[in-house]
Design an enzyme around this catalytic site. Structure first.
Site, PDB file in Angstrom:
ATOM      1  N   ASP A 104       0.844  -1.197   0.000  1.00 14.45           N
ATOM      2  CA  ASP A 104       0.000   0.000   0.000  1.00 14.45           C
ATOM      3  C   ASP A 104       0.882   1.250   0.000  1.00 14.45           C
ATOM      4  OD1 ASP A 104      -1.921   2.082   0.683  1.00 14.45           O
ATOM      5  OD2 ASP A 104      -3.233   0.458   1.330  1.00 14.45           O
ATOM      6  N   SER A 116      -7.363   4.210  -1.274  1.00 16.72           N
ATOM      7  CA  SER A 116      -7.115   2.767  -1.227  1.00 16.72           C
ATOM      8  C   SER A 116      -8.359   1.949  -1.520  1.00 16.72           C
ATOM      9  CB  SER A 116      -6.550   2.380   0.145  1.00 16.72           C
ATOM     10  OG  SER A 116      -5.241   2.875   0.303  1.00 16.72           O
ATOM     11  N   THR A 126      -7.961  -1.707   1.746  1.00 15.04           N
ATOM     12  CA  THR A 126      -7.450  -2.537   0.658  1.00 15.04           C
ATOM     13  C   THR A 126      -7.827  -3.997   0.843  1.00 15.04           C
ATOM     14  OG1 THR A 126      -5.579  -1.011   0.455  1.00 15.04           O
ATOM     15  CG2 THR A 126      -5.395  -3.132  -0.661  1.00 15.04           C
ATOM     16  N   ASP A 177       2.163   2.775   3.257  1.00 20.25           N
ATOM     17  CA  ASP A 177       1.303   3.935   3.015  1.00 20.25           C
ATOM     18  C   ASP A 177       1.237   4.851   4.237  1.00 20.25           C
ATOM     19  OD1 ASP A 177      -1.040   5.381   1.657  1.00 20.25           O
ATOM     20  OD2 ASP A 177      -2.028   4.581   3.439  1.00 20.25           O
ATOM     21  N   ASP A 228      -1.275  -0.195  -4.671  1.00 17.24           N
ATOM     22  CA  ASP A 228      -2.565   0.389  -5.039  1.00 17.24           C
ATOM     23  C   ASP A 228      -2.399   1.825  -5.518  1.00 17.24           C
ATOM     24  OD1 ASP A 228      -1.782   1.189  -2.500  1.00 17.24           O
ATOM     25  OD2 ASP A 228      -3.771   0.992  -1.602  1.00 17.24           O
ATOM     26  N   HIS A 229      -1.340   2.485  -5.072  1.00 16.57           N
ATOM     27  CA  HIS A 229      -1.006   3.863  -5.438  1.00 16.57           C
ATOM     28  C   HIS A 229       0.314   4.169  -4.763  1.00 16.57           C
ATOM     29  CE1 HIS A 229      -2.039   4.877  -1.323  1.00 16.57           C
ATOM     30  NE2 HIS A 229      -3.190   4.233  -1.488  1.00 16.57           N
ATOM     31  N   HIS A 269      -1.815  10.952  -1.163  1.00 19.62           N
ATOM     32  CA  HIS A 269      -1.508  10.045  -2.261  1.00 19.62           C
ATOM     33  C   HIS A 269      -1.056  10.844  -3.476  1.00 19.62           C
ATOM     34  CE1 HIS A 269      -4.559   6.882  -0.538  1.00 19.62           C
ATOM     35  NE2 HIS A 269      -3.557   7.144   0.280  1.00 19.62           N
TER      36      HIS A 269
END
Length: 407
Positions: A10, A59, A112, A238, A280-281, A372
């Site tokens: 993540d 997410s 997620t 993340d 995811d990013h 993000h």
């Protein structure tokens, strides 16, 4: 395909995995040795959502795209842009008679992970998501056979004790590493913290690493002759990115790297297993160097033995600036000590922020945001048909390929 292992770091953009290579190298001389990620690199994927309010994903939307093959808007889990529930790869695997697992370092009902096993309009409905893990069925069976991570506060509540309910359905329930290692049952709920697990660098021996949880899940899931689907999330890469905390980021990235190695080791010499790792990013806009220094200093990061969160809390307990020496081994200037000392009259978060700023300065780590970012993220793969994930694709394409693999 008999077995599918999907790992999601993540927030793990290219700068993170590149930084890991620098981190392992630790020298100014010679070529950098490729990491396991470098050895398995195949392509990249886009991360944008279909949210009309924002072209940067959260997410939940990214997780839903990776889980279902449908891009959607931010905040929802397992729903398309028309708010219709769409099947996830985990649910399809269960429908095909396979075993399924969720493993993460956040609470296991976080966005997620939840995107693969719930259909809900708000990712913040944590208690409802936890309920759905037990209550929703595929062909009359619970969706998830193995769940390992944090989240006791969402599963052991005054209104409902989900741990007891899971055990009444032939699950075991474990809460520490020793119980996890000695337990032999095929279906398992393991919750090792009230919410998220501590960062790997801060964990004590009672809390399993991501690789230990991955290994425990694989041992159970492989007992099904029909195979399995396992999702493993390095959740707090993340969270460190949101904090602009390079110590936490490298700690969690190494934890995720070890889990990826565990998955690849399982797939080694097998022709029935695919391992995919992606993100995811990306988070935080991390840069390797800042302010025209032309020298990133991972040795600074390596010399720190806890996250700024833990160090700050400890400093406020002791009110003694010399406590820093227990955690930070690189030389500090008197002005640094004075700055940290001044924050001890403020809140813990102020000390934490001062420590993060100081570490970023000495390591020469840059950040552009606390949120993000929208760049493409890497795809890594190992095993039969890894070439199907090569080149550039949409995040939703990953799920679509996995659905086809399970047909």
């Amino acid at each position: 395909m008999k077995n599918v292992i999907l790992l999601i770091g993540d927030g793990m953009g290219f700068s993170y995995t590149t930084g890991l290579r620098y981190f392992h190298h630790g020298s100014q001389k010679g070529l950098m040795k490729p990491t396991i990620f470098d050895q398995c690199f195949v392509g990249s994927q886009s991360t944008y959502s279909l949210d009309l309010r924002s072209n940067i994903t959260d997410s939940a939307a990214a997780g839903t795209a990776l889980a279902t093959g449908y891009k959607t808007y931010n905040g929802v889990l397992g729903l398309d842009v028309n708010n219709q529930a769409v099947p996830t790869i985990l649910e399809y695997a269960k429908f095909r008679g396979k075993s399924t697992g969720l493993v993460g370092t956040s609470q296991i009902n976080h966005a997620t992970l939840a995107a693969f096993a719930s259909h809900i309009e708000s990712r913040d409905q944590y208690e409802q998501i936890a309920d759905d893990y037990l209550d929703e069925r595929i062909e009359g069976k619970q969706k998830i056979d193995v769940m390992l991570g944090g989240g006791t506060s969402f599963f052991l509540r005054e209104d409902r004790n989900l741990a007891e309910e899971f055990t009444s359905h032939q699950y075991s329930f474990v809460t520490n590493l020793q119980e996890l290692m000695t337990n032999k049952t095929e279906r398992l709920l393991g919750l090792f913290a009230p919410v998220e697990l501590p960062k790997q660098i801060d964990r004590d021996s009672a809390i399993p690493s991501l690789s230990q949880m991955t290994n425990a899940a694989l041992k159970r899931l492989q007992q099904n002759p029909n195979g399995f689907f396992l999702l493993v999330e390095g959740s707090q890469i993340d969270w460190a990115g949101h904090d602009n905390d390079i110590v936490g980021a490298m700690s969690e990235l190494k934890d995720f790297e070890a889990a990826f190695e565990e998955a690849v080791k399982f797939a080694l010499h097998r022709e029935d297993t695919i391992v995919i790792a992606t993100a995811d990013h990306s988070t935080g806009g991390m840069s390797i160097d800042r302010n025209d220094n032309y020298k990133w200093n991972p040795s600074v990061i390596k010399s720190i033995t806890a996250t700024p969160t833990v160090i700050a809390a400890r400093l406020h307990e002791t009110k003694d600036i010399t406590t820093l020496k227990q955690y930070i081994k690189f030389p500090l200037q008197e002005q640094d000590l004075q700055k940290i000392q001044s924050t001890l009259e403020m809140e813990v978060k102020d000390t934490k922020l001062a420590l993060i700023d100081m570490i970023n300065h000495y390591s020469s780590t840059g950040w552009t945001t606390k949120g993000h970012t929208g760049e493409d993220v890497p795809i890594y793969a190992y095993g039969l048909n890894r070439h199907l994930f090569s080149g550039r694709m949409e995040n939703s394409d990953i799920a679509r390929i996995l659905f086809e693999m399970l047909d």
